[in-house]
Design a protein around this motif. Sequence first.
Motif, PDB file in Angstrom:
ATOM      1  N   GLY A  17       0.814  -1.212   0.000  1.00 44.21           N
ATOM      2  CA  GLY A  17       0.000   0.000   0.000  1.00 44.21           C
ATOM      3  C   GLY A  17       0.846   1.259   0.000  1.00 44.21           C
ATOM      4  O   GLY A  17       0.560   2.213  -0.733  1.00 44.21           O
ATOM      5  N   ILE A  18       1.888   1.259   0.799  1.00 37.86           N
ATOM      6  CA  ILE A  18       2.790   2.419   0.821  1.00 37.86           C
ATOM      7  C   ILE A  18       3.462   2.592  -0.527  1.00 37.86           C
ATOM      8  O   ILE A  18       3.539   3.700  -1.064  1.00 37.86           O
ATOM      9  CB  ILE A  18       3.836   2.267   1.950  1.00 37.86           C
ATOM     10  N   GLY A  19       3.933   1.501  -1.113  1.00 34.86           N
ATOM     11  CA  GLY A  19       4.573   1.579  -2.428  1.00 34.86           C
ATOM     12  C   GLY A  19       3.613   2.017  -3.516  1.00 34.86           C
ATOM     13  O   GLY A  19       3.968   2.828  -4.389  1.00 34.86           O
ATOM     14  N   VAL A  23       3.879   5.448  -5.779  1.00 35.07           N
ATOM     15  CA  VAL A  23       3.930   5.432  -7.244  1.00 35.07           C
ATOM     16  C   VAL A  23       2.762   6.210  -7.841  1.00 35.07           C
ATOM     17  O   VAL A  23       2.935   7.019  -8.752  1.00 35.07           O
ATOM     18  CB  VAL A  23       3.956   3.986  -7.783  1.00 35.07           C
ATOM     19  N   LEU A  24       1.570   5.995  -7.333  1.00 30.63           N
ATOM     20  CA  LEU A  24       0.372   6.547  -7.963  1.00 30.63           C
ATOM     21  C   LEU A  24       0.073   7.990  -7.579  1.00 30.63           C
ATOM     22  O   LEU A  24      -0.631   8.676  -8.311  1.00 30.63           O
ATOM     23  CB  LEU A  24      -0.829   5.661  -7.646  1.00 30.63           C
ATOM     24  N   ALA A  25       0.570   8.458  -6.446  1.00 33.98           N
ATOM     25  CA  ALA A  25       0.257   9.813  -5.990  1.00 33.98           C
ATOM     26  C   ALA A  25       1.407  10.784  -6.194  1.00 33.98           C
ATOM     27  O   ALA A  25       1.393  11.871  -5.627  1.00 33.98           O
ATOM     28  CB  ALA A  25      -0.151   9.781  -4.522  1.00 33.98           C
ATOM     29  N   THR A  26       2.375  10.410  -6.967  1.00 35.14           N
ATOM     30  CA  THR A  26       3.520  11.282  -7.245  1.00 35.14           C
ATOM     31  C   THR A  26       3.669  11.404  -8.756  1.00 35.14           C
ATOM     32  O   THR A  26       2.935  10.767  -9.518  1.00 35.14           O
ATOM     33  CB  THR A  26       4.811  10.682  -6.641  1.00 35.14           C
ATOM     34  N   ALA A  42       9.160  -5.761  -4.617  1.00 32.33           N
ATOM     35  CA  ALA A  42       9.841  -5.143  -3.478  1.00 32.33           C
ATOM     36  C   ALA A  42       9.062  -5.384  -2.191  1.00 32.33           C
ATOM     37  O   ALA A  42       9.663  -5.628  -1.132  1.00 32.33           O
ATOM     38  CB  ALA A  42      10.018  -3.647  -3.717  1.00 32.33           C
ATOM     39  N   SER A  43       7.739  -5.342  -2.262  1.00 29.90           N
ATOM     40  CA  SER A  43       6.951  -5.579  -1.051  1.00 29.90           C
ATOM     41  C   SER A  43       7.106  -7.022  -0.570  1.00 29.90           C
ATOM     42  O   SER A  43       7.156  -7.269   0.636  1.00 29.90           O
ATOM     43  CB  SER A  43       5.483  -5.232  -1.280  1.00 29.90           C
ATOM     44  N   LEU A  44       7.188  -7.957  -1.497  1.00 31.92           N
ATOM     45  CA  LEU A  44       7.431  -9.348  -1.103  1.00 31.92           C
ATOM     46  C   LEU A  44       8.817  -9.509  -0.479  1.00 31.92           C
ATOM     47  O   LEU A  44       8.981 -10.206   0.527  1.00 31.92           O
ATOM     48  CB  LEU A  44       7.292 -10.272  -2.306  1.00 31.92           C
ATOM     49  N   ALA A  45       9.811  -8.870  -1.079  1.00 27.22           N
ATOM     50  CA  ALA A  45      11.184  -9.006  -0.597  1.00 27.22           C
ATOM     51  C   ALA A  45      11.391  -8.335   0.753  1.00 27.22           C
ATOM     52  O   ALA A  45      12.125  -8.855   1.606  1.00 27.22           O
ATOM     53  CB  ALA A  45      12.148  -8.419  -1.626  1.00 27.22           C
ATOM     54  N   VAL A  46      10.744  -7.205   0.984  1.00 28.77           N
ATOM     55  CA  VAL A  46      10.922  -6.472   2.237  1.00 28.77           C
ATOM     56  C   VAL A  46      10.104  -7.095   3.363  1.00 28.77           C
ATOM     57  O   VAL A  46      10.539  -7.121   4.513  1.00 28.77           O
ATOM     58  CB  VAL A  46      10.541  -4.984   2.034  1.00 28.77           C
ATOM     59  N   SER A  47       8.940  -7.624   3.036  1.00 30.04           N
ATOM     60  CA  SER A  47       8.029  -8.120   4.069  1.00 30.04           C
ATOM     61  C   SER A  47       8.532  -9.384   4.755  1.00 30.04           C
ATOM     62  O   SER A  47       8.249  -9.593   5.939  1.00 30.04           O
ATOM     63  CB  SER A  47       6.657  -8.392   3.463  1.00 30.04           C
ATOM     64  N   ALA A  48       9.244 -10.222   4.053  1.00 39.10           N
ATOM     65  CA  ALA A  48       9.717 -11.470   4.655  1.00 39.10           C
ATOM     66  C   ALA A  48      10.663 -11.223   5.834  1.00 39.10           C
ATOM     67  O   ALA A  48      10.408 -11.738   6.932  1.00 39.10           O
ATOM     68  CB  ALA A  48      10.367 -12.354   3.602  1.00 39.10           C
ATOM     69  N   PRO A  49      11.727 -10.445   5.679  1.00 41.62           N
ATOM     70  CA  PRO A  49      12.597 -10.237   6.847  1.00 41.62           C
ATOM     71  C   PRO A  49      11.937  -9.416   7.953  1.00 41.62           C
ATOM     72  O   PRO A  49      12.199  -9.648   9.137  1.00 41.62           O
ATOM     73  CB  PRO A  49      13.825  -9.518   6.288  1.00 41.62           C
ATOM     74  N   VAL A  50      11.059  -8.480   7.584  1.00 38.32           N
ATOM     75  CA  VAL A  50      10.386  -7.677   8.609  1.00 38.32           C
ATOM     76  C   VAL A  50       9.475  -8.559   9.452  1.00 38.32           C
ATOM     77  O   VAL A  50       9.451  -8.458  10.683  1.00 38.32           O
ATOM     78  CB  VAL A  50       9.603  -6.507   7.960  1.00 38.32           C
ATOM     79  N   SER A  51       8.715  -9.438   8.813  1.00 36.52           N
ATOM     80  CA  SER A  51       7.822 -10.316   9.570  1.00 36.52           C
ATOM     81  C   SER A  51       8.614 -11.323  10.400  1.00 36.52           C
ATOM     82  O   SER A  51       8.207 -11.665  11.513  1.00 36.52           O
ATOM     83  CB  SER A  51       6.850 -11.033   8.642  1.00 36.52           C
ATOM     84  N   TRP A  52       9.725 -11.791   9.897  1.00 37.68           N
ATOM     85  CA  TRP A  52      10.576 -12.708  10.663  1.00 37.68           C
ATOM     86  C   TRP A  52      11.142 -12.011  11.895  1.00 37.68           C
ATOM     87  O   TRP A  52      11.310 -12.612  12.950  1.00 37.68           O
ATOM     88  CB  TRP A  52      11.691 -13.231   9.761  1.00 37.68           C
ATOM     89  N   TRP A  53      11.421 -10.703  11.767  1.00 38.79           N
ATOM     90  CA  TRP A  53      11.936  -9.914  12.881  1.00 38.79           C
ATOM     91  C   TRP A  53      10.836  -9.637  13.910  1.00 38.79           C
ATOM     92  O   TRP A  53      11.099  -9.629  15.111  1.00 38.79           O
ATOM     93  CB  TRP A  53      12.516  -8.605  12.341  1.00 38.79           C
ATOM     94  N   LEU A  54       9.582  -9.417  13.457  1.00 35.11           N
ATOM     95  CA  LEU A  54       8.483  -9.083  14.355  1.00 35.11           C
ATOM     96  C   LEU A  54       7.904 -10.293  15.093  1.00 35.11           C
ATOM     97  O   LEU A  54       7.325 -10.139  16.168  1.00 35.11           O
ATOM     98  CB  LEU A  54       7.353  -8.405  13.575  1.00 35.11           C
ATOM     99  N   ALA A  55       8.020 -11.481  14.532  1.00 33.86           N
ATOM    100  CA  ALA A  55       7.392 -12.670  15.107  1.00 33.86           C
ATOM    101  C   ALA A  55       7.808 -12.943  16.559  1.00 33.86           C
ATOM    102  O   ALA A  55       6.938 -13.242  17.392  1.00 33.86           O
ATOM    103  CB  ALA A  55       7.659 -13.883  14.229  1.00 33.86           C
ATOM    104  N   PRO A  56       9.077 -12.853  16.933  1.00 33.07           N
ATOM    105  CA  PRO A  56       9.423 -13.106  18.341  1.00 33.07           C
ATOM    106  C   PRO A  56       8.784 -12.112  19.302  1.00 33.07           C
ATOM    107  O   PRO A  56       8.457 -12.453  20.431  1.00 33.07           O
ATOM    108  CB  PRO A  56      10.953 -12.986  18.374  1.00 33.07           C
TER     109      PRO A  56
END
Length: 87
Positions: A17-19, A23-26, A42-56
């Motif tokens: 949503g942020i991405g 893109v669409l509002a600029t 990019a959202s798929l690539a960024v979300s995996a490590p972020v969710s792995w970091w948040l899970a604990p």
Amino acid sequence: MAIALVIFMMVQAVVFGIGAVLVLATPLADLAMTLMPFVVAASLAVSAPVSWWLAPFARAAHERMLNTREPGRSVDDQPDHGYHGMA
């Protein structure tokens, strides 16, 4: 792993949503057809490590809630500890 998968879906939706808004509002909106596949990737690539970091952190919050219960009492008989019985 299961907690990370559940968190992954939420994080991926927010990052996408942020991405998409960026893109669409600029002035990049002229290139939206070209850039949106990159936003998805990019959202798929960024979300995996972020969710792995948040899970604990999510698991630790649940463990803290379980550990604040008074021993020898049923779940329904616990004293109130703030919002919804959590400390």
